[in-house]
Write a protein that holds these residues in place. Structure first.
Motif, short mmCIF file in Angstrom:
data_model
loop_
_atom_site.label_atom_id
_atom_site.label_comp_id
_atom_site.label_asym_id
_atom_site.label_seq_id
_atom_site.Cartn_x
_atom_site.Cartn_y
_atom_site.Cartn_z
N GLU A 206 0.81 -1.21 0.00
CA GLU A 206 0.00 0.00 0.00
C GLU A 206 0.85 1.27 0.00
OE1 GLU A 206 -2.93 -0.09 3.07
OE2 GLU A 206 -3.86 -1.92 2.34
N TYR A 207 2.14 1.13 -0.32
CA TYR A 207 2.97 2.33 -0.39
C TYR A 207 4.22 2.05 -1.22
CZ TYR A 207 6.94 1.00 2.63
OH TYR A 207 8.08 0.43 3.15
N ASP A 208 4.87 3.14 -1.65
CA ASP A 208 6.18 3.03 -2.29
C ASP A 208 6.93 4.33 -2.01
OD1 ASP A 208 8.25 1.90 -3.65
OD2 ASP A 208 7.16 1.59 -5.52
N VAL A 209 8.23 4.31 -2.27
CA VAL A 209 9.08 5.45 -1.94
C VAL A 209 10.00 5.75 -3.12
CG1 VAL A 209 10.77 3.92 -0.85
CG2 VAL A 209 10.77 6.34 -0.26
N SER A 210 10.28 7.03 -3.33
CA SER A 210 11.17 7.44 -4.42
C SER A 210 12.61 7.07 -4.09
CB SER A 210 11.07 8.95 -4.66
OG SER A 210 11.48 9.67 -3.51
N ALA A 211 13.46 7.06 -5.11
CA ALA A 211 14.85 6.64 -4.93
C ALA A 211 15.60 7.51 -3.93
CB ALA A 211 15.57 6.65 -6.28
N ASP A 212 15.25 8.81 -3.87
CA ASP A 212 15.95 9.70 -2.94
C ASP A 212 15.29 9.76 -1.57
OD1 ASP A 212 13.69 11.18 -3.44
OD2 ASP A 212 14.73 12.89 -4.34
N GLY A 213 14.19 9.02 -1.40
CA GLY A 213 13.54 8.94 -0.09
C GLY A 213 12.77 10.17 0.32
N THR A 214 12.44 11.06 -0.61
CA THR A 214 11.76 12.30 -0.25
C THR A 214 10.27 12.30 -0.59
OG1 THR A 214 12.28 13.34 -2.39
CG2 THR A 214 13.88 13.61 -0.59
N ARG A 215 9.82 11.33 -1.39
CA ARG A 215 8.42 11.29 -1.80
C ARG A 215 7.86 9.88 -1.61
NH1 ARG A 215 8.81 13.17 -7.79
NH2 ARG A 215 10.77 12.02 -7.56
N PHE A 216 6.56 9.84 -1.27
CA PHE A 216 5.90 8.57 -1.01
C PHE A 216 4.59 8.50 -1.78
CE2 PHE A 216 8.50 9.70 2.58
CZ PHE A 216 9.17 8.52 2.89
N VAL A 217 4.26 7.31 -2.22
CA VAL A 217 2.96 7.02 -2.81
C VAL A 217 2.25 6.06 -1.87
CG1 VAL A 217 1.72 6.00 -4.75
CG2 VAL A 217 3.79 7.33 -5.16
N VAL A 218 1.01 6.38 -1.51
CA VAL A 218 0.25 5.51 -0.61
C VAL A 218 -1.13 5.25 -1.21
CG1 VAL A 218 1.44 6.38 1.44
CG2 VAL A 218 -0.73 7.42 0.74
N THR A 219 -1.74 4.16 -0.80
CA THR A 219 -3.11 3.85 -1.19
C THR A 219 -4.05 4.39 -0.13
OG1 THR A 219 -2.40 1.82 -2.30
CG2 THR A 219 -4.73 2.01 -1.75
N GLN A 220 -4.88 5.36 -0.52
CA GLN A 220 -5.80 5.96 0.43
C GLN A 220 -7.13 5.21 0.43
OE1 GLN A 220 -6.02 10.15 -0.69
NE2 GLN A 220 -4.49 10.64 0.86
N ARG A 221 -7.78 5.23 1.57
CA ARG A 221 -9.10 4.62 1.71
C ARG A 221 -10.14 5.73 1.67
NH1 ARG A 221 -8.03 0.14 6.52
NH2 ARG A 221 -6.18 -0.80 5.56
N LEU A 222 -11.01 5.67 0.67
CA LEU A 222 -12.00 6.72 0.47
C LEU A 222 -13.39 6.20 0.78
CD1 LEU A 222 -10.69 8.16 -2.93
CD2 LEU A 222 -10.13 8.93 -0.61
N GLU A 223 -14.18 7.03 1.42
CA GLU A 223 -15.58 6.68 1.67
C GLU A 223 -16.40 7.07 0.45
OE1 GLU A 223 -17.03 8.41 5.21
OE2 GLU A 223 -15.50 7.49 6.52
N ARG A 224 -17.25 6.15 0.02
CA ARG A 224 -18.08 6.41 -1.16
C ARG A 224 -19.56 6.38 -0.78
NH1 ARG A 224 -14.86 6.28 -5.59
NH2 ARG A 224 -12.87 5.17 -5.43
#
Length: 224
Positions: A206-224
């Motif tokens: 549910e996440y990943d990180v850039s090579a330089d460690g400054t940015r993150f991608v996460v999976t958010q949980r959204l209410e619908r």
């Protein structure tokens, strides 16, 4: 933004990961007998599934490329013994070898960006913790986490992982071996929209990180 489908297999396809140069994707496919094997395919969808390792009786999951794309590390689940170990395979020859077969579960291996080390999670101390070993195989083990850990990810100079609902970071040095620093908390899953109950204990990234460690991608949980 549009999505392009690049595979057409009937079996479940999981655990995809880009090669370092972005030209290929490694992933697992579950066959009709229920066993997951590893394959490679061009990232533009051309060509077919190229078998990386196929066999019965043992799942092969969560591939991780070496920096030069010559090797893929993965974790296994032997259906007879239930052993979960770390293996690696040569992309060119298909030759395989065991990397870590300690007691307990070894899983979710990720190779460092210089190709010298592999981080993984193991319950050999009765709970999941983050460890580092050398590549290729040796008896060296370094424990990175201090209070549980799952889902390791590397940047150039830090190792990230989840401790419960908190993303942790540990700086490291590699002079004379691997030397991890004291882990520090970066943020919680709740703070970035992943939910208050995000524990990162499953095998679903549910996440990943850039090579330089400054940015993150996460999976958010959204209410619908």
């Amino acid at each position: 933004m549009s999505a392009n489908r690049i595979t057409t297999n009937e079996g479940a396809e999981r655990h995809m990961i880009w090669s370092p140069d972005g030209s290929r994707i490694a992933y697992s496919i579950q066959n009709e007998g229920g066993v997951s094997n590893l394959y490679i395919r061009a990232s533009d969808g051309s060509g077919g599934d190229q078998p990386l390792i196929e066999s019965e009786g043992m799942h092969k999951w969560y591939p991780s490329w070496s920096p030069d794309a010559s090797t893929v590390v993965f974790h296994t689940n032997n259906q007879d013994t239930q052993a979960r170990d770390l293996w690696y395979v040569s992309v060119a020859s298909g030759e395989t070898a065991v990397l870590v077969d300690d007691d307990g579960i070894q899983a979710l291996a990720r190779m460092s960006r210089d190709g010298r080390f592999v981080a993984y999670q193991s319950d050999q101390d009765n709970q999941m913790e983050i460890y580092v070993t050398t590549f290729p195989r040796s008896d060296a083990r370094w424990k990175v986490s201090t209070n549980g850990g799952t889902w390791p990810k590397w940047s150039d100079d830090e190792l990230f992982y989840w401790e419960g609902n908190s993303l942790m970071a540990a700086e490291f040095t590699t002079d004379g071996g691997f030397s991890p620093g004291t882990p520090r908390r970066l943020f919680t899953g709740e703070q970035v929209g992943m939910g208050a109950d995000n524990m990162m204990t499953s095998y679903n990234p549910e996440y990943d990180v850039s090579a330089d460690g400054t940015r993150f991608v996460v999976t958010q949980r959204l209410e619908r």
